[in-house]
Design a protein around this motif. Structure first.
Motif, PDB file in Angstrom:
ATOM      1  N   SER A   1      -9.397   9.924  -8.225  1.00 34.17           N
ATOM      2  CA  SER A   1      -8.834   9.444  -8.159  1.00 34.17           C
ATOM      3  C   SER A   1      -8.187   8.256  -7.124  1.00 34.17           C
ATOM      4  N   LYS A   2      -8.332   8.387  -6.215  1.00 32.97           N
ATOM      5  CA  LYS A   2      -7.641   7.511  -5.052  1.00 32.97           C
ATOM      6  C   LYS A   2      -8.453   6.693  -4.612  1.00 32.97           C
ATOM      7  N   GLU A   3      -9.876   6.697  -5.076  1.00 28.62           N
ATOM      8  CA  GLU A   3     -11.152   5.853  -4.617  1.00 28.62           C
ATOM      9  C   GLU A   3     -10.690   4.923  -5.977  1.00 28.62           C
ATOM     10  N   LEU A   4     -10.618   5.476  -7.140  1.00 26.93           N
ATOM     11  CA  LEU A   4     -10.570   4.445  -8.226  1.00 26.93           C
ATOM     12  C   LEU A   4      -9.786   3.737  -8.002  1.00 26.93           C
ATOM     13  N   VAL A   5      -8.002   3.833  -7.974  1.00 29.71           N
ATOM     14  CA  VAL A   5      -6.770   3.169  -7.631  1.00 29.71           C
ATOM     15  C   VAL A   5      -6.952   2.747  -6.115  1.00 29.71           C
ATOM     16  N   GLU A   6      -8.287   2.848  -5.663  1.00 29.67           N
ATOM     17  CA  GLU A   6      -7.751   1.700  -4.333  1.00 29.67           C
ATOM     18  C   GLU A   6      -9.009   0.231  -4.962  1.00 29.67           C
ATOM     19  N   CYS A   7      -9.927   0.694  -5.810  1.00 31.85           N
ATOM     20  CA  CYS A   7     -10.284  -0.752  -6.988  1.00 31.85           C
ATOM     21  C   CYS A   7     -10.212  -1.338  -7.521  1.00 31.85           C
ATOM     22  N   SER A   8      -8.714  -0.517  -8.116  1.00 30.02           N
ATOM     23  CA  SER A   8      -8.445  -1.052  -9.615  1.00 30.02           C
ATOM     24  C   SER A   8      -6.966  -2.224  -9.095  1.00 30.02           C
ATOM     25  N   PHE A   9      -7.045  -3.019 -10.052  1.00 28.40           N
ATOM     26  CA  PHE A   9      -6.404  -3.954 -10.222  1.00 28.40           C
ATOM     27  C   PHE A   9      -4.920  -4.121  -9.537  1.00 28.40           C
ATOM     28  N   GLN A  10      -4.668  -4.900  -8.913  1.00 29.23           N
ATOM     29  CA  GLN A  10      -3.056  -4.666  -7.624  1.00 29.23           C
ATOM     30  C   GLN A  10      -2.632  -5.833  -8.525  1.00 29.23           C
ATOM     31  N   LEU A  11      -1.663  -5.039  -8.968  1.00 23.99           N
ATOM     32  CA  LEU A  11      -0.219  -6.129  -9.637  1.00 23.99           C
ATOM     33  C   LEU A  11       0.229  -7.409  -8.682  1.00 23.99           C
ATOM     34  N   PRO A  12       1.159  -8.627  -9.097  1.00 24.05           N
ATOM     35  CA  PRO A  12       1.665  -9.197  -8.719  1.00 24.05           C
ATOM     36  C   PRO A  12       2.473  -8.642  -8.253  1.00 24.05           C
ATOM     37  N   ALA A  13       3.028  -9.069  -7.027  1.00 25.43           N
ATOM     38  CA  ALA A  13       4.683  -8.890  -6.251  1.00 25.43           C
ATOM     39  C   ALA A  13       5.607  -9.086  -7.534  1.00 25.43           C
ATOM     40  N   SER A  14       5.706  -9.700  -7.850  1.00 24.85           N
ATOM     41  CA  SER A  14       7.095 -10.178  -9.225  1.00 24.85           C
ATOM     42  C   SER A  14       6.849  -8.393 -10.137  1.00 24.85           C
ATOM     43  N   CYS A  15       5.610  -8.214 -10.149  1.00 26.65           N
ATOM     44  CA  CYS A  15       5.706  -6.830 -11.653  1.00 26.65           C
ATOM     45  C   CYS A  15       5.111  -5.675 -10.835  1.00 26.65           C
ATOM     46  N   LEU A  16       4.835  -5.763 -10.072  1.00 27.30           N
ATOM     47  CA  LEU A  16       4.917  -4.485  -9.376  1.00 27.30           C
ATOM     48  C   LEU A  16       6.047  -3.064  -9.635  1.00 27.30           C
ATOM     49  N   GLU A  17       7.276  -3.645  -8.977  1.00 24.34           N
ATOM     50  CA  GLU A  17       8.286  -2.266  -8.774  1.00 24.34           C
ATOM     51  C   GLU A  17       8.646  -1.702 -10.011  1.00 24.34           C
ATOM     52  N   ASN A  18       8.441  -2.772 -11.592  1.00 21.71           N
ATOM     53  CA  ASN A  18       8.753  -2.549 -12.907  1.00 21.71           C
ATOM     54  C   ASN A  18       7.445  -1.454 -13.612  1.00 21.71           C
ATOM     55  N   ARG A  19       5.932  -1.461 -12.569  1.00 16.74           N
ATOM     56  CA  ARG A  19       4.930  -1.096 -12.449  1.00 16.74           C
ATOM     57  C   ARG A  19       5.167   0.026 -13.789  1.00 16.74           C
ATOM     58  N   TYR A  20       3.816   0.291 -14.188  1.00 16.69           N
ATOM     59  CA  TYR A  20       3.652   2.016 -14.870  1.00 16.69           C
ATOM     60  C   TYR A  20       4.432   2.982 -14.189  1.00 16.69           C
ATOM     61  N   CYS A  21       3.879   4.495 -14.604  1.00 14.98           N
ATOM     62  CA  CYS A  21       4.183   4.929 -14.411  1.00 14.98           C
ATOM     63  C   CYS A  21       2.464   5.870 -13.664  1.00 14.98           C
ATOM     64  N   VAL A  22       1.347   5.131 -14.222  1.00 17.04           N
ATOM     65  CA  VAL A  22       0.614   6.671 -13.695  1.00 17.04           C
ATOM     66  C   VAL A  22      -0.804   5.050 -14.296  1.00 17.04           C
ATOM     67  N   VAL A  23      -1.593   4.400 -13.730  1.00 21.29           N
ATOM     68  CA  VAL A  23      -2.741   3.622 -13.941  1.00 21.29           C
ATOM     69  C   VAL A  23      -3.773   4.426 -15.171  1.00 21.29           C
ATOM     70  N   TYR A  24      -4.386   5.394 -14.939  1.00 21.28           N
ATOM     71  CA  TYR A  24      -5.683   6.660 -15.953  1.00 21.28           C
ATOM     72  C   TYR A  24      -4.288   7.530 -16.166  1.00 21.28           C
ATOM     73  N   HIS A  25      -4.974   8.024 -17.147  1.00 22.78           N
ATOM     74  CA  HIS A  25      -4.230   9.726 -17.547  1.00 22.78           C
ATOM     75  C   HIS A  25      -5.156   9.747 -18.806  1.00 22.78           C
ATOM     76  N   GLY A  26      -5.795  11.626 -18.732  1.00 22.74           N
ATOM     77  CA  GLY A  26      -6.299  12.176 -19.533  1.00 22.74           C
ATOM     78  C   GLY A  26      -5.989  12.137 -20.458  1.00 22.74           C
ATOM     79  N   VAL A  27      -6.080  12.755 -21.965  1.00 22.54           N
ATOM     80  CA  VAL A  27      -6.231  12.215 -23.225  1.00 22.54           C
ATOM     81  C   VAL A  27      -7.036  13.478 -24.210  1.00 22.54           C
ATOM     82  N   GLY A  28      -6.155  13.778 -24.678  1.00 22.41           N
ATOM     83  CA  GLY A  28      -7.418  15.529 -25.636  1.00 22.41           C
ATOM     84  C   GLY A  28      -6.381  15.777 -26.646  1.00 22.41           C
ATOM     85  N   LEU A  29      -5.701  17.187 -26.610  1.00 29.23           N
ATOM     86  CA  LEU A  29      -4.518  17.800 -27.938  1.00 29.23           C
ATOM     87  C   LEU A  29      -3.215  17.043 -27.600  1.00 29.23           C
ATOM     88  N   ALA A  30      -3.175  16.378 -26.440  1.00 27.05           N
ATOM     89  CA  ALA A  30      -1.854  15.525 -25.977  1.00 27.05           C
ATOM     90  C   ALA A  30      -2.415  15.174 -24.347  1.00 27.05           C
TER      91      ALA A  30
END
Length: 428
Positions: free
Chosen positions: A327-356
Motif C-alpha cells: 500500500s505504501k509503495e502504491l501511494v508513493e507512486c500515485s498521482f499527487q494533488l495540487p496544494a489547492s485541493c489537498l486539504e479536501n482530498r478524498y478519504c482513500v486513493v484505492y479500496h477493495g470492493v466485493g459484497l461491499a
C-alpha cells in the motif's frame, strides 16, 4: 514518479485499458449461464475455512449479513439485520455449518448445500429481549459453546465478526476463548474467483444502466432526490438489493464532498456529482462515481479544469496499479494533488470492493501514519480507484471512480460508463 500537476497526464491510448476491459453479463439470465453457484459457494466457504485454519480457530460465528452471505450463500433481511442481530451462522473450521435463522424464515435457505442445519435463532439483543438480555445471552452462549465443543477438537478459540458485550461475557463464562473475526472474513473475501467477477459484472451493468437513466433525466428543475431515485428504481427493477449511501450533490453542495442527496433543485450550469455504492443482483457491489454537467450552455473553464484533474488522477492511478506493491509503495507512486485541493482530498486513493467496500483501504500518503496501514496488492483483488477534486473555498467539486480487477501483470477495467465529454478541459 507522480506527474507534474501543471501538465496533463495523457495515456498513449485516449480510451485507456479498452483492450483489457471485460464485457460483463447484461442480465441475470446471462450470469446464471456463466456462473456455477455451487462452485461459487464452495470457493467462498473454503476461503473462510482456510483463514480459520491459518489462525488456529475452531470456527467463526457470523452476525454480519454480508459475511453470512459470503460463507453460506444465504440472505434474509440484510439491511434490517445489520442493526438487529436476528440471525447468525456458525462456521466450524471442520464440520457442518449451522445457520440460525430468524423466526419463520427457515424455508428461505432450504436447498443450500453449504448449510448442513438450520436452527431457530435465539434473539438476545435489547429490542427482542428487553430486560432479559443477560438471561437470553446465556442461553444463546450455551448453544454456541456446545457447537464449539462438538467440532473444535478441544480447541475453544472462536472468532466472531460482531458481538455485543452481553454475548461476549456469556461465552467467556463458559470457557470460550473469543477473538476478533472481522479480519478473518475480510482476508477471505479479498481474492475473487471468476464466478464472483461475473456476478460483479452483473451489478456493474445494472448500475451503469441506472447511471444512464440518471443522465437522461438530468435537466434544470429536477431535484437531487428525484435524480437519485432513478438509480434506486433501476437497481430494484433489475433484481438489485440496496444502495449503501446517499452521495449525490449539485452546485455548491459538491464542495466539500459527502453532502447527502436532498430536495435541492438542480439549476442550469451546475455540476452534479454522485457515488453509487450500489449492491446489485447476487449481492455484489458496483461502486462508481461520475460528475455530470446540467445544461443548457457550456461548462466554465474552472469546471473543466477540475474535471480534467480528476480524470487525470483516476487514469494515472490505474496505470501504476500492479500486483506485488505494498500500500505504501502504491501511494508513493500515485498521482499527487495540487496544494489547492489537498486539504479536501478524498478519504482513500484505492479500496477493495466485493459484497461491499472491503479490505484493503489505501489512503493518501499524508494520512498513512494517522489512519492507514500497509498491505499487499494481489492478483484477484477487485479495487475501486477514487478521485475527488475540490479546491478549498472553491465553488464546486468533481467526483470520479472506476472499478478494476488486479491481474498478474496489472489490472483490467470492469467499468465502461463514459465520461462527460463537455467537461473535458483538454483533448485526450
Amino acid at each position: 514518479m507522480p506527474p507534474d500537476s501543471s501538465r496533463p497526464y495523457k495515456p498513449a491510448n485516449p480510451y485507456p485499458f479498452a483492450r483489457t476491459r471485460r464485457t460483463p453479463p447484461t442480465d441475470l439470465t446471462d450470469a446464471e449461464g456463466q456462473v456455477d453457484m455451487r462452485r461459487l459457494r464452495k470457493y467462498r466457504l473454503d476461503r473462510v475455512r482456510a483463514e480459520l485454519k491459518r489462525n488456529d480457530f475452531a470456527g467463526i460465528l457470523l452476525f454480519d449479513p454480508i459475511n453470512i452471505r459470503y460463507a453460506t450463500g444465504s440472505r434474509n433481511m440484510a439491511v434490517w439485520t445489520l442493526h438487529n442481530a436476528g440471525r447468525y451462522a456458525f462456521v466450524p473450521t471442520e464440520g457442518p455449518v449451522v445457520l440460525f435463522e430468524f423466526h419463520g424464515c427457515a424455508h428461505l435457505s432450504e436447498g443450500l448445500e453449504s448449510i448442513a442445519e438450520i436452527r431457530p435463532a435465539k434473539a438476545w439483543y435489547f429490542y427482542a429481549a428487553g430486560p432479559l438480555v443477560e438471561k437470553r445471552a446465556a442461553q444463546w452462549a450455551a448453544e454456541i459453546a456446545d457447537l464449539v465443543q462438538a467440532h473444535g477438537g478441544g480447541n475453544k478459540r472462536l472468532a466472531l465478526d460482531h458481538c455485543d458485550l452481553a454475548g461476549a461475557r456469556a461465552l467467556q463464562k463458559l470457557g470460550i476463548d473469543a477473538h476478533e473475526g472481522e479480519g478473518v472474513m475480510e482476508f477471505a473475501r479479498r481474492i475473487k474467483s471468476p464466478d464472483e467477477i461475473a456476478l460483479m459484472g452483473v451489478s456493474i451493468a445494472v448500475c451503469e444502466t441506472g447511471m444512464a437513466r440518471m443522465r437522461d433525466a438530468l435537466e434544470p428543475g429536477i431535484t437531487e432526490n428525484q435524480l437519485w431515485a432513478k438509480l434506486h428504481e433501476t437497481n430494484i427493477a433489475m433484481g438489485g438489493e440496496w444502495i449503501e449511501t446517499r452521495l449525490l450533490a449539485s452546485g455548491g453542495r459538491t464542495n466539500p464532498w459527502f453532502a447527502e442527496s436532498s430536495d435541492r433543485i438542480i439549476r442550469p450550469g451546475e455540476l452534479v456529482s454522485f457515488d453509487t455504492d450500489l449492491i446489485g443482483p447476487y449481492g455484489y457491489c458496483a461502486d462508481l462515481s461520475r460528475t455530470y454537467f446540467c445544461g443548457p450552455g457550456k461548462p466554465t473553464p474552472k469546471q473543466r479544469e477540475l474535471y480534467a484533474l480528476a480524470w487525470e488522477q483516476i487514469h494515472f492511478n490505474i496505470d501504476v496499479l500492479k500486483p506485488g506493491l505494498t500500500s505504501k509503495e502504491l501511494v508513493e507512486c500515485s498521482f499527487q494533488l495540487p496544494a489547492s485541493c489537498l486539504e479536501n482530498r478524498y478519504c482513500v486513493v484505492y479500496h477493495g470492493v466485493g459484497l461491499a467496500d472491503e479490505y484493503p483501504q489505501i489512503v493518501y500518503l499524508e494520512d498513512l501514519e494517522s489512519g492507514g496501514y500497509d498491505g499487499l496488492v494481489e492478483p484477484g483483488m477487485t479495487l475501486c480507484v477514487e478521485s475527488y477534486i475540490g479546491e478549498v473555498g472553491g465553488d464546486e467539486g468533481v467526483k470520479l471512480e472506476q472499478q478494476v480487477l488486479v491481474t498478474e501483470t496489472g489490472c483490467e477495467l470492469l467499468t465502461s460508463f463514459p465520461f462527460e465529454e463537455t467537461l473535458m478541459a483538454r483533448e485526450i
